[in-house]
Design a protein around this motif. Structure first.
Motif, PDB file in Angstrom:
ATOM      1  N   ALA A  30       0.837  -1.060  -0.113  1.00  8.20           N
ATOM      2  CA  ALA A  30      -0.096   0.060  -0.027  1.00  8.20           C
ATOM      3  C   ALA A  30       0.833   1.280   0.088  1.00  8.20           C
ATOM      4  N   ASN A  31       2.107   1.016   0.361  1.00 10.45           N
ATOM      5  CA  ASN A  31       3.102   2.413   0.431  1.00 10.45           C
ATOM      6  C   ASN A  31       4.399   2.011   0.068  1.00 10.45           C
ATOM      7  N   PRO A  32       4.499   1.530  -1.168  1.00 10.66           N
ATOM      8  CA  PRO A  32       5.823   0.911  -1.848  1.00 10.66           C
ATOM      9  C   PRO A  32       6.788   1.806  -1.684  1.00 10.66           C
ATOM     10  N   GLY A  33       6.540   3.145  -1.731  1.00 10.53           N
ATOM     11  CA  GLY A  33       7.668   4.223  -1.689  1.00 10.53           C
ATOM     12  C   GLY A  33       8.309   4.519  -0.335  1.00 10.53           C
ATOM     13  N   CYS A  34       7.826   3.682   0.669  1.00  4.22           N
ATOM     14  CA  CYS A  34       8.249   4.228   1.962  1.00  4.22           C
ATOM     15  C   CYS A  34       9.736   3.263   2.300  1.00  4.22           C
ATOM     16  N   ALA A  35      10.839   3.948   2.395  1.00  6.42           N
ATOM     17  CA  ALA A  35      11.883   3.439   2.595  1.00  6.42           C
ATOM     18  C   ALA A  35      11.937   2.705   3.937  1.00  6.42           C
ATOM     19  N   ARG A  36      11.497   3.624   4.846  1.00  3.86           N
ATOM     20  CA  ARG A  36      11.599   3.398   6.346  1.00  3.86           C
ATOM     21  C   ARG A  36      11.048   2.086   6.742  1.00  3.86           C
ATOM     22  N   ARG A  37       9.839   1.910   6.148  1.00  3.35           N
ATOM     23  CA  ARG A  37       8.939   0.631   6.235  1.00  3.35           C
ATOM     24  C   ARG A  37       9.614  -0.538   5.736  1.00  3.35           C
ATOM     25  N   GLY A  38      10.096  -0.164   4.352  1.00  2.00           N
ATOM     26  CA  GLY A  38      10.871  -1.046   3.943  1.00  2.00           C
ATOM     27  C   GLY A  38      11.960  -1.702   4.521  1.00  2.00           C
ATOM     28  N   GLU A 281      14.096   7.473   5.345  1.00  2.00           N
ATOM     29  CA  GLU A 281      13.061   8.463   4.715  1.00  2.00           C
ATOM     30  C   GLU A 281      11.778   7.441   4.691  1.00  2.00           C
ATOM     31  N   ALA A 282      10.838   8.564   5.242  1.00  2.00           N
ATOM     32  CA  ALA A 282       9.201   7.754   5.244  1.00  2.00           C
ATOM     33  C   ALA A 282       8.678   8.616   4.404  1.00  2.00           C
ATOM     34  N   ARG A 283       7.488   8.111   4.025  1.00  2.00           N
ATOM     35  CA  ARG A 283       6.570   8.658   3.169  1.00  2.00           C
ATOM     36  C   ARG A 283       4.958   8.478   3.482  1.00  2.00           C
ATOM     37  N   TYR A 284       4.619   9.396   4.683  1.00  2.00           N
ATOM     38  CA  TYR A 284       3.434   9.132   5.183  1.00  2.00           C
ATOM     39  C   TYR A 284       2.091   9.477   4.422  1.00  2.00           C
ATOM     40  N   ALA A 285       1.343   8.664   4.623  1.00  2.00           N
ATOM     41  CA  ALA A 285      -0.060   9.115   4.184  1.00  2.00           C
ATOM     42  C   ALA A 285      -1.006   8.512   4.939  1.00  2.00           C
ATOM     43  N   GLU A 287      -3.360   6.589   4.871  1.00  2.00           N
ATOM     44  CA  GLU A 287      -3.538   5.158   4.822  1.00  2.00           C
ATOM     45  C   GLU A 287      -2.614   4.282   5.719  1.00  2.00           C
ATOM     46  N   CYS A 288      -1.679   4.812   5.830  1.00  2.00           N
ATOM     47  CA  CYS A 288      -0.611   4.237   6.897  1.00  2.00           C
ATOM     48  C   CYS A 288      -1.255   3.938   8.304  1.00  2.00           C
ATOM     49  N   MET A 289      -2.222   4.496   8.587  1.00  2.00           N
ATOM     50  CA  MET A 289      -3.059   4.420   9.963  1.00  2.00           C
ATOM     51  C   MET A 289      -3.426   3.182   9.876  1.00  2.00           C
ATOM     52  N   GLY A 291      -2.601   0.410   8.441  1.00  2.00           N
ATOM     53  CA  GLY A 291      -1.743  -0.839   8.181  1.00  2.00           C
ATOM     54  C   GLY A 291      -0.158  -0.703   8.793  1.00  2.00           C
ATOM     55  N   CYS A 292       0.233   0.420   9.394  1.00  2.00           N
ATOM     56  CA  CYS A 292       1.696   0.454   9.845  1.00  2.00           C
ATOM     57  C   CYS A 292       1.785   0.957  11.340  1.00  2.00           C
ATOM     58  N   GLU A 293       2.542   0.037  11.938  1.00  2.00           N
ATOM     59  CA  GLU A 293       2.469   0.446  13.429  1.00  2.00           C
ATOM     60  C   GLU A 293       3.159   1.660  13.582  1.00  2.00           C
ATOM     61  N   MET A 294       3.940   2.203  12.608  1.00  2.00           N
ATOM     62  CA  MET A 294       4.841   3.460  12.692  1.00  2.00           C
ATOM     63  C   MET A 294       4.073   4.610  12.590  1.00  2.00           C
ATOM     64  N   ALA A 295       2.447   4.511  12.417  1.00  2.00           N
ATOM     65  CA  ALA A 295       1.759   5.732  11.724  1.00  2.00           C
ATOM     66  C   ALA A 295       1.850   6.887  12.545  1.00  2.00           C
ATOM     67  N   PHE A 296       1.521   6.823  13.948  1.00  2.00           N
ATOM     68  CA  PHE A 296       1.631   7.888  14.628  1.00  2.00           C
ATOM     69  C   PHE A 296       2.736   8.638  14.682  1.00  2.00           C
ATOM     70  N   PHE A 297       3.907   8.125  14.848  1.00  2.00           N
ATOM     71  CA  PHE A 297       4.995   8.635  14.816  1.00  2.00           C
ATOM     72  C   PHE A 297       5.423   9.556  13.529  1.00  2.00           C
ATOM     73  N   CYS A 298       5.115   8.761  12.385  1.00  2.00           N
ATOM     74  CA  CYS A 298       5.309   9.314  11.041  1.00  2.00           C
ATOM     75  C   CYS A 298       4.338  10.564  10.850  1.00  2.00           C
ATOM     76  N   ARG A 299       2.982  10.190  11.372  1.00  2.00           N
ATOM     77  CA  ARG A 299       2.085  11.538  10.956  1.00  2.00           C
ATOM     78  C   ARG A 299       2.802  12.558  11.766  1.00  2.00           C
TER      79      ARG A 299
HETATM   80  S1  SF4 Z   1       3.762   4.811   8.924  1.00  2.00           S
HETATM   81 FE1  SF4 Z   1       5.780   5.574   8.514  1.00  2.00          FE
HETATM   82  S2  SF4 Z   1       7.145   3.677   8.191  1.00  2.00           S
HETATM   83 FE2  SF4 Z   1       4.956   2.950   7.967  1.00  2.00          FE
HETATM   84  S3  SF4 Z   1       4.633   2.940   5.683  1.00  2.00           S
HETATM   85 FE3  SF4 Z   1       3.724   5.151   6.720  1.00  2.00          FE
HETATM   86  S4  SF4 Z   1       5.371   6.309   6.309  1.00  2.00           S
HETATM   87 FE4  SF4 Z   1       6.142   4.330   5.974  1.00  2.00          FE
END
Ligand code: SF4
Lengths: 389, 489
Positions: A30-38, A281-285, A287-289, A291-299
């Motif tokens: 869902a967020n293929p451009g996000c290096a952080r998550r990758g 680097e992250a790419r927050y959107a 939609e991260c909310m 699916g990704c545990e990091m969402a609040f930090f990245c937001r």
């Molecule tokens: S929440 Fe942060 S780490 Fe997770 S996919 Fe989104 S931008 Fe990347």
């Protein structure tokens, strides 16, 4: 791949790697451009723990009512060697399923090592492909290449062999009412199933068989209407497979990203954790909310630097792809001379700003004219009236 | 979305407060709407846990299902809710108006209609499912339920159905209604949280939008607006309270404790709902609202009057009905969007931005110009409008005035920062325009190429003539014994 393996261990700070599941992989695409998550996912970092350590715990708590309901339903469907499930396949879908064997691949003689489990899955599926032996394979442990690295998948699904082909069966506890379920839930289930189909196909191909022996048709088993009675719905996941393949191919190559990162980077808990996370680097959107545990930090990070993406992808698109709120506002206000490639976006924003101002000013003027006189103005308004009387 | 609404969000970020995206209220707000705050049990499709309901802020009723898995308790709950909702429906019909109908007959229209308001789209979905799970119930036989239960089911189904109808105000979701009028500095995902949305629109004293919204995301301070509950509340409070109730064998005190626990979860949302109603009510009503509410009253009158003869709504629409419905919805959507633009310059600005409309000041005016090329002279006034809008219309395009859609014209030429418009209709019957209808030099005007109801009239076969390709004429849906028996577990 082996070259960076030690790096990945270091990134985790020595903790054991976390397994992927289809949810995390579907979310990854869902967020293929996000290096952080990758990077974090490739290293099997416990993102939930990292988010908590950073003071931004993920809101993925689950109600025990939902968990119980899910477990009860699954147990019920699988009880007595999947008796209900077989009835469904035979009667509900009219499949002529003969003799049945059920293999649970969850445990291997008490040892739950991923490699061992994966080997067992391979062995049983290889035999099934050669001889047609076996019908229901529960909890297969699969592997999928994610950004150039293998990720283990622990799907809570059944691989069902029928007429020489495998079908993925996924048991979900959301209700299907009159043939309809909540679209988001069906979409999520289809996305996850597609991940399993892909992983199964990889395995089948590795074993020297035609990957098409894994069907694109999966079976979703859900409670029907308001009951506990299961119903099976065939779902064609070809569209999801296409998206998934495309996204996985696009996934930023993890090794390339790692090469750019400082050699001593680690996500181990400690004072420098936030800094370490920010290095990638992250790419927050929004939609991260989901699916990704990091969402609040990245937001928080995205908002702090005024990223338009934090307002939603469509907002960013409507702003002609402008990344920062400050720039967009300056263009709208006419305070910034746009670069040539931004001229069109800038003109749109400027006009939008003028149109908004015009409409709001007129409305304000109209309201002021129509509003009953404010208390302070009342005496003045009363004078002509008293004269008239 | 458009650059205009995106910009409104950016302005909200800058101001730290929500910004208007409408200058008038586009929705009807009843004097006494029935506010419903439903909660359901997690993991279930439509197992009600509680509803807080009432038509005045200080008089909520809280109905609960102490053991949400108990079928009898669910139906007892449905019966209480039914009495409440049906009472509201029956007491909000207003005076009956008599209108001339077809063939000299008299048509009736109720002077009022009931309005239901829920916090969010999840609330609408919940009412729809609750309607589905109750409307086929039988009031006789082994699975008999209270007579009010299937009636409630049919009404809830009807309300949910009307919600799909663009411009209908019969069942509203507060988050949607607010978003129609304000843009916040957060994403639409976060706008789905009523408390956060309200935080941006109307932050409490001493707070700005972002900080109020941040507080609103703490489920302890602001429990979710339902129908889903906070998982932590479920695990730490609700589950033990239900277990205690079960152990006590239905003891009144245990029930009261459970009720009090649930009350803490719905009361904040209840208060938010009424604040939202107040904010919406304070906006000046748009001109089209009364007309759309009239359609709502027509629909209500019809459903109410034919209620006794009709069967519960089918599980699925037969094909012709489904096609007609889709057509109706599309038409309603188009008319609704057009009306909103005519009513509200801020909505019309969207059309100006895309070049489908233009606005400006009249610089030249020939109000009595005649077109004498035909057999008889025709009144065709000319206007030149100076505009900076990026007009994307061809000469010859028919347009109408945003302020008075009856005033029609067509574009003659565009260029030099202006548009020359020939007026063709809405001028009166004589060869001189009626006083005041033609704008004069210096007037601000806006013309649009979008007109209301450009969609054709529906042509669908009557139900008796449903083609065999679509299954032939559908049978009426008659509930079966199976329907009545259906599990609700
Ligand atoms: S929440 Fe942060 S780490 Fe997770 S996919 Fe989104 S931008 Fe990347």
């Amino acid at each position: 791949m082996t070259e960076t393996a030690p790096d990945l261990d270091r990134l985790r700070g020595g903790a054991a790697p976390r397994n992927h599941d289809a949810r995390t992989i579907a979310a990854l695409t869902a967020n293929p451009g996000c290096a952080r998550r990758g990077v974090m996912d490739a290293a099997g970092v416990d993102k939930d723990a990292v988010a908590r350590a950073l003071g931004f715990p993920a809101p993925f708590g689950q109600s025990q009512f939902a968990i119980t309901r899910g477990n009860v339903f699954e147990q019920q469907v699988k009880a007595d060697g999947c008796a209900e499930l077989l009835t469904l396949l035979r009667e509900g879908l009219g499949l002529d399923v003969p003799e049945v064997a059920y293999d649970d691949l969850e445990t291997v003689a008490g040892n739950e090592g991923r490699e061992l489990r994966h080997i067992r899955t391979r062995r049983l599926l290889a035999r099934a492909l050669e001889t047609g032996e076996g019908t229901l394979f529960d909890h297969p442990l699969l592997r999928l290449d994610i950004g150039g690295r293998p990720a283990y998948l622990e799907p809570d699904v059944i691989a069902f062999q029928f007429a020489g082909r495998f079908h993925v069966i996924e048991i979900k506890s959301f209700a299907v009412v009159d043939g309809q379920a909540e679209p988001e839930q069906v979409a999520a289930a289809a996305r996850q199933s597609a991940v399993y189909v892909l992983a199964l196909r990889d395995l089948v191909a590795e074993l020297g068989h035609d990957p098409e022996r894994v069907s694109h048709e999966v079976f979703l088993v859900c409670p029907e209407n308001f009951s506990n009675r299961p119903a099976a719905t065939p779902v064609d996941v070809r569209p999801q497979l296409a998206v998934l393949r495309r996204q996985l191919a696009r996934l930023t190559r993890i090794d390339d990203i790692l090469a750019e990162l400082p050699a001593d980077l680690t996500f181990a808990p400690g004072e420098r954790l936030a800094e370490a996370v920010r290095t990638v680097e992250a790419r927050y959107a929004p939609e991260c909310m989901a699916g990704c545990e990091m969402a609040f930090f990245c937001r928080d990070e995205a908002r702090a630097c005024g990223a338009t993406g934090a307002l939603g992808r469509s907002v960013r698109d409507d702003l002609g792809g402008l990344d920062t709120i400050g720039t967009a506002l300056a263009l709208a206000d006419g305070d910034l001379d746009p670069a040539a490639d931004l001229a069109e976006t800038a003109a749109q924003l400027r006009l939008a700003s003028l149109l908004r101002a015009e409409a709001l000013e007129n409305a304000e003027a109209r309201r002021a004219a129509e509003a009953p006189p404010a208390p302070a103005a009342a005496p003045a308004a009363a004078i002509p009236e008293s004269r008239a009387s | 979305m458009s650059a205009l609404s995106a910009l409104a969000r950016l302005e909200a970020v800058r101001a730290g407060r929500a910004q208007p995206v409408a200058t008038v209220r586009h929705v009807h707000i009843a004097d006494a709407p029935l506010v419903l705050v439903p909660l359901k049990l997690a993991g279930e499709a439509a197992a009600p846990l509680a509803v807080m309901a009432g038509a005045a802020p200080d008089a909520p009723s809280l109905l609960i299902v102490p053991q949400p898995r108990n079928r009898d308790q669910r139906f007892a709950f449905a019966a209480s809710l039914a009495r409440l909702v049906l009472n509201h429906v029956e007491t909000h019909r207003g005076e009956v108006e008599e209108l001339p109908g077809k063939d000299g007959e008299v048509r009736l229209r109720y002077g009022d209609a009931p309005q239901l308001l829920v916090p969010n789209r999840g609330g609408v979905r919940f009412l729809r499912l609750l309607g589905r799970s109750t409307r086929f119930r039988s009031t006789e036989g082994a699975y008999a339920v209270d007579a009010a239960v299937p009636v409630l089911g049919r009404w809830l189904t009807w309300f949910a159905d009307r919600h799909d109808h663009p411009g209908s105000s019969l069942l509203g979701a507060a988050t949607e209604l607010l978003r129609l009028h304000w843009a916040t500095g957060q994403s639409s995902l976060e706008d789905g949280n009523l408390a956060a949305l309200m935080g941006w629109i109307d932050p409490p004293d001493g707070l700005d939008g972002p900080s109020a919204a941040a507080l609103a995301e703490d489920p302890v301070r602001w429990p979710p607006a339902g129908p889903a509950t906070d998982p932590t509340f479920d695990n730490e409070v609700l589950a033990p309270a239900i277990a205690a109730y079960d152990r006590s064998g239905g003891d009144a005190r245990a029930r009261e404790r459970l009720r009090a626990a649930i009350e803490t979860q719905v009361t904040p949302t209840w208060e938010l709902m009424w604040r939202a109603v107040g904010l919406l009510r304070a906006l000046p009503e748009a001109a089209g609202v009364a007309r759309r509410w009239e359609r709502d009253r027509d629909a209500f009158t019809h459903y109410h009057q034919t209620f006794g003869e009709a069967y519960p709504q089918a599980r699925r629409d037969p094909p012709v009905r489904a096609a007609r419905r889709l057509h109706d919805l599309e038409r309603a959507q188009e008319a609704y969007e057009a009306q909103r633009a005519f009513d509200d310059p801020l909505v019309m600005a969207e059309q100006r931005l895309t070049g489908a409309a233009f606005g400006g000041v009249v610089t030249e005016c020939h109000p009595e110009r005649l077109d004498e090329t035909g057999k008889r002279p025709k009144l065709r006034p000319l206007l030149r409008v100076a505009t900076g809008d990026p007009v994307r219309l061809e000469p010859g395009t028919p347009v109408c005035s945003a302020a008075r859609p009856a005033l029609k014209g067509r574009i003659v030429e565009i260029g030099g920062g202006g548009v020359l418009v020939e007026l063709t209709g809405g001028l009166g019957r004589r060869l001189v325009p009626e006083a005041g209808v033609v704008p004069v030099e210096g007037d601000r005007v806006c013309f649009t190429s979008r007109t209301e109801g450009s969609f054709g009239i529906a042509r669908f076969p009557d139900r008796e003539d449903t083609p065999w390709t679509h299954g032939g004429p559908p049978e009426d849906y008659v509930p079966t014994a199976d329907d009545a028996r259906e599990d609700w577990s």
